[in-house]
Design a protein around this motif. Structure first.
Motif, PDB file in Angstrom:
ATOM      1  N   ILE A  87     -23.731 147.173 -44.711  1.00 13.77           N
ATOM      2  CA  ILE A  87     -22.627 146.664 -43.906  1.00 13.77           C
ATOM      3  C   ILE A  87     -22.347 145.238 -44.344  1.00 13.77           C
ATOM      4  O   ILE A  87     -23.220 144.380 -44.283  1.00 13.77           O
ATOM      5  CB  ILE A  87     -22.955 146.711 -42.404  1.00 13.77           C
ATOM      6  N   SER A  88     -21.116 145.019 -44.825  1.00 18.70           N
ATOM      7  CA  SER A  88     -20.708 143.676 -45.224  1.00 18.70           C
ATOM      8  C   SER A  88     -20.575 142.819 -43.984  1.00 18.70           C
ATOM      9  O   SER A  88     -20.102 143.276 -42.952  1.00 18.70           O
ATOM     10  CB  SER A  88     -19.372 143.720 -45.967  1.00 18.70           C
ATOM     11  N   ARG A  89     -20.999 141.572 -44.109  1.00 15.86           N
ATOM     12  CA  ARG A  89     -20.948 140.648 -42.982  1.00 15.86           C
ATOM     13  C   ARG A  89     -20.169 139.398 -43.373  1.00 15.86           C
ATOM     14  O   ARG A  89     -20.163 138.997 -44.525  1.00 15.86           O
ATOM     15  CB  ARG A  89     -22.364 140.251 -42.568  1.00 15.86           C
ATOM     16  N   THR A  90     -19.540 138.803 -42.370  1.00 17.10           N
ATOM     17  CA  THR A  90     -18.872 137.531 -42.596  1.00 17.10           C
ATOM     18  C   THR A  90     -19.909 136.424 -42.526  1.00 17.10           C
ATOM     19  O   THR A  90     -21.062 136.671 -42.171  1.00 17.10           O
ATOM     20  CB  THR A  90     -17.784 137.282 -41.521  1.00 17.10           C
ATOM     21  N   SER A  91     -19.524 135.183 -42.808  1.00 20.84           N
ATOM     22  CA  SER A  91     -20.465 134.064 -42.765  1.00 20.84           C
ATOM     23  C   SER A  91     -21.015 133.837 -41.362  1.00 20.84           C
ATOM     24  O   SER A  91     -22.088 133.284 -41.192  1.00 20.84           O
ATOM     25  CB  SER A  91     -19.808 132.790 -43.296  1.00 20.84           C
ATOM     26  N   SER A  92     -20.302 134.313 -40.329  1.00 14.77           N
ATOM     27  CA  SER A  92     -20.784 134.158 -38.955  1.00 14.77           C
ATOM     28  C   SER A  92     -21.729 135.288 -38.566  1.00 14.77           C
ATOM     29  O   SER A  92     -22.225 135.331 -37.454  1.00 14.77           O
ATOM     30  CB  SER A  92     -19.603 134.118 -37.979  1.00 14.77           C
ATOM     31  N   GLY A  93     -21.988 136.220 -39.498  1.00 13.97           N
ATOM     32  CA  GLY A  93     -22.894 137.326 -39.220  1.00 13.97           C
ATOM     33  C   GLY A  93     -22.208 138.546 -38.621  1.00 13.97           C
ATOM     34  O   GLY A  93     -22.832 139.578 -38.409  1.00 13.97           O
ATOM     35  N   GLN A  94     -20.913 138.430 -38.343  1.00 14.33           N
ATOM     36  CA  GLN A  94     -20.156 139.563 -37.803  1.00 14.33           C
ATOM     37  C   GLN A  94     -19.850 140.552 -38.922  1.00 14.33           C
ATOM     38  O   GLN A  94     -19.729 140.164 -40.079  1.00 14.33           O
ATOM     39  CB  GLN A  94     -18.825 139.078 -37.199  1.00 14.33           C
ATOM     40  N   PRO A  95     -19.706 141.860 -38.587  1.00 12.77           N
ATOM     41  CA  PRO A  95     -19.305 142.799 -39.634  1.00 12.77           C
ATOM     42  C   PRO A  95     -17.957 142.377 -40.227  1.00 12.77           C
ATOM     43  O   PRO A  95     -17.091 141.890 -39.510  1.00 12.77           O
ATOM     44  CB  PRO A  95     -19.173 144.132 -38.892  1.00 12.77           C
ATOM     45  N   ALA A  96     -17.813 142.537 -41.538  1.00  8.92           N
ATOM     46  CA  ALA A  96     -16.545 142.222 -42.205  1.00  8.92           C
ATOM     47  C   ALA A  96     -15.448 143.102 -41.596  1.00  8.92           C
ATOM     48  O   ALA A  96     -15.716 144.209 -41.133  1.00  8.92           O
ATOM     49  CB  ALA A  96     -16.669 142.448 -43.706  1.00  8.92           C
ATOM     50  N   PRO A  97     -14.195 142.627 -41.591  1.00  4.65           N
ATOM     51  CA  PRO A  97     -13.124 143.309 -40.859  1.00  4.65           C
ATOM     52  C   PRO A  97     -12.821 144.733 -41.313  1.00  4.65           C
ATOM     53  O   PRO A  97     -12.273 145.503 -40.543  1.00  4.65           O
ATOM     54  CB  PRO A  97     -11.910 142.402 -41.044  1.00  4.65           C
ATOM     55  N   LEU A  98     -13.167 145.095 -42.521  1.00  3.29           N
ATOM     56  CA  LEU A  98     -12.854 146.446 -43.000  1.00  3.29           C
ATOM     57  C   LEU A  98     -14.111 147.293 -43.234  1.00  3.29           C
ATOM     58  O   LEU A  98     -14.040 148.345 -43.862  1.00  3.29           O
ATOM     59  CB  LEU A  98     -12.008 146.360 -44.279  1.00  3.29           C
ATOM     60  N   THR A  99     -15.239 146.860 -42.708  1.00  2.00           N
ATOM     61  CA  THR A  99     -16.490 147.587 -42.900  1.00  2.00           C
ATOM     62  C   THR A  99     -16.369 149.031 -42.416  1.00  2.00           C
ATOM     63  O   THR A  99     -15.916 149.285 -41.302  1.00  2.00           O
ATOM     64  CB  THR A  99     -17.651 146.879 -42.156  1.00  2.00           C
ATOM     65  N   GLY A 100     -16.756 149.936 -43.298  1.00  2.00           N
ATOM     66  CA  GLY A 100     -16.753 151.352 -42.949  1.00  2.00           C
ATOM     67  C   GLY A 100     -15.393 152.012 -42.986  1.00  2.00           C
ATOM     68  O   GLY A 100     -15.259 153.185 -42.652  1.00  2.00           O
ATOM     69  N   ARG A 101     -14.389 151.300 -43.396  1.00  2.00           N
ATOM     70  CA  ARG A 101     -13.020 151.853 -43.449  1.00  2.00           C
ATOM     71  C   ARG A 101     -12.677 152.280 -44.868  1.00  2.00           C
ATOM     72  O   ARG A 101     -13.052 151.615 -45.829  1.00  2.00           O
ATOM     73  CB  ARG A 101     -11.993 150.821 -42.976  1.00  2.00           C
ATOM     74  N   ARG A 102     -11.947 153.376 -44.985  1.00  2.95           N
ATOM     75  CA  ARG A 102     -11.491 153.865 -46.292  1.00  2.95           C
ATOM     76  C   ARG A 102     -10.017 153.522 -46.430  1.00  2.95           C
ATOM     77  O   ARG A 102      -9.185 154.024 -45.660  1.00  2.95           O
ATOM     78  CB  ARG A 102     -11.710 155.373 -46.400  1.00  2.95           C
ATOM     79  N   VAL A 103      -9.714 152.651 -47.376  1.00  4.94           N
ATOM     80  CA  VAL A 103      -8.353 152.148 -47.561  1.00  4.94           C
ATOM     81  C   VAL A 103      -7.766 152.730 -48.848  1.00  4.94           C
ATOM     82  O   VAL A 103      -8.350 152.612 -49.922  1.00  4.94           O
ATOM     83  CB  VAL A 103      -8.327 150.605 -47.608  1.00  4.94           C
ATOM     84  N   PHE A 104      -6.616 153.356 -48.704  1.00  6.95           N
ATOM     85  CA  PHE A 104      -5.878 153.981 -49.793  1.00  6.95           C
ATOM     86  C   PHE A 104      -4.970 152.921 -50.414  1.00  6.95           C
ATOM     87  O   PHE A 104      -4.157 152.305 -49.715  1.00  6.95           O
ATOM     88  CB  PHE A 104      -5.060 155.119 -49.192  1.00  6.95           C
ATOM     89  N   VAL A 105      -5.124 152.676 -51.719  1.00  7.89           N
ATOM     90  CA  VAL A 105      -4.318 151.668 -52.411  1.00  7.89           C
ATOM     91  C   VAL A 105      -3.446 152.361 -53.457  1.00  7.89           C
ATOM     92  O   VAL A 105      -3.950 153.044 -54.350  1.00  7.89           O
ATOM     93  CB  VAL A 105      -5.216 150.602 -53.087  1.00  7.89           C
ATOM     94  N   VAL A 106      -2.122 152.185 -53.311  1.00  8.52           N
ATOM     95  CA  VAL A 106      -1.164 152.715 -54.285  1.00  8.52           C
ATOM     96  C   VAL A 106      -0.369 151.528 -54.812  1.00  8.52           C
ATOM     97  O   VAL A 106       0.428 150.932 -54.098  1.00  8.52           O
ATOM     98  CB  VAL A 106      -0.223 153.769 -53.655  1.00  8.52           C
ATOM     99  N   GLU A 107      -0.655 151.175 -56.058  1.00  7.74           N
ATOM    100  CA  GLU A 107      -0.052 149.988 -56.687  1.00  7.74           C
ATOM    101  C   GLU A 107      -0.020 150.218 -58.189  1.00  7.74           C
ATOM    102  O   GLU A 107      -1.037 150.568 -58.777  1.00  7.74           O
ATOM    103  CB  GLU A 107      -0.888 148.747 -56.348  1.00  7.74           C
ATOM    104  N   ASP A 108       1.153 150.041 -58.819  1.00  4.21           N
ATOM    105  CA  ASP A 108       1.270 150.304 -60.252  1.00  4.21           C
ATOM    106  C   ASP A 108       1.009 149.085 -61.130  1.00  4.21           C
ATOM    107  O   ASP A 108       0.922 149.205 -62.341  1.00  4.21           O
ATOM    108  CB  ASP A 108       2.616 150.952 -60.605  1.00  4.21           C
ATOM    109  N   GLU A 109       0.847 147.917 -60.552  1.00  5.48           N
ATOM    110  CA  GLU A 109       0.481 146.727 -61.333  1.00  5.48           C
ATOM    111  C   GLU A 109      -1.045 146.667 -61.363  1.00  5.48           C
ATOM    112  O   GLU A 109      -1.682 146.378 -60.351  1.00  5.48           O
ATOM    113  CB  GLU A 109       1.045 145.464 -60.694  1.00  5.48           C
ATOM    114  N   TYR A 110      -1.627 146.941 -62.530  1.00  7.03           N
ATOM    115  CA  TYR A 110      -3.070 147.092 -62.650  1.00  7.03           C
ATOM    116  C   TYR A 110      -3.856 145.911 -62.070  1.00  7.03           C
ATOM    117  O   TYR A 110      -4.791 146.101 -61.283  1.00  7.03           O
ATOM    118  CB  TYR A 110      -3.473 147.297 -64.119  1.00  7.03           C
ATOM    119  N   PHE A 111      -3.505 144.688 -62.442  1.00  4.80           N
ATOM    120  CA  PHE A 111      -4.279 143.532 -62.005  1.00  4.80           C
ATOM    121  C   PHE A 111      -4.164 143.311 -60.499  1.00  4.80           C
ATOM    122  O   PHE A 111      -5.137 142.931 -59.847  1.00  4.80           O
ATOM    123  CB  PHE A 111      -3.897 142.274 -62.792  1.00  4.80           C
ATOM    124  N   LEU A 112      -2.992 143.570 -59.942  1.00  6.22           N
ATOM    125  CA  LEU A 112      -2.826 143.441 -58.498  1.00  6.22           C
ATOM    126  C   LEU A 112      -3.637 144.529 -57.778  1.00  6.22           C
ATOM    127  O   LEU A 112      -4.320 144.246 -56.787  1.00  6.22           O
ATOM    128  CB  LEU A 112      -1.348 143.521 -58.110  1.00  6.22           C
TER     129      LEU A 112
END
Length: 134
Positions: free
Chosen positions: A3-28
């Protein structure tokens, strides 16, 4: 699973979430994916073509949120957006175009203009996943 944590020890905002990324600019796409992974997310994709995005939608896996570039290699992303909306998966659009390009069907979807502040976009997506404040 770590579990990713922020510097305050709280779970990172997207921990455990599956995010679908559709972007045709490779570096972005790579930058978005790396930032979201650092915030605890698992990435579906990134998909750089509409056909790849359709495959990910059809693989049966859970999607908690999505980042959709409006224009993918001169094809509009709206069929993917409609499917996500039908599944009640929150998403944001990214674009170098004006909001008028999106049309009235998706006026309620946040539009993030390029160049993108990826950290701000991640916060926006985390808020969408969390839902309306109660």
């Amino acid at each position: 699973m770590t579990i990713s944590r922020t510097s305050s020890g709280q779970p990172a905002p997207l921990t455990g979430r599956r995010v679908f990324v559709v972007e045709d600019e490779y570096f972005l796409a790579d930058d978005i994916s790396a930032t979201f992974r650092a915030l605890g997310a698992e990435i579906a994709g990134p998909a750089g073509h509409i056909e790849d995005a359709v495959e990910i939608l059809r693989d049966g896996s859970t999607l908690d949120a999505a980042v959709l570039d409006v224009n993918i290699h001169s094809e509009m992303i709206f069929p993917i957006a409609r499917e996500l909306k039908a599944r009640k998966v929150p998403f944001v659009f990214t674009t170098g175009y004006e909001r008028v390009t999106v049309g009235p069907e998706f006026q309620d979807v946040p539009l993030i203009e390029k160049p993108i502040d990826v950290a701000a976009m991640a916060r926006k997506l985390a808020a969408l996943i969390a839902g309306p404040a109660r």
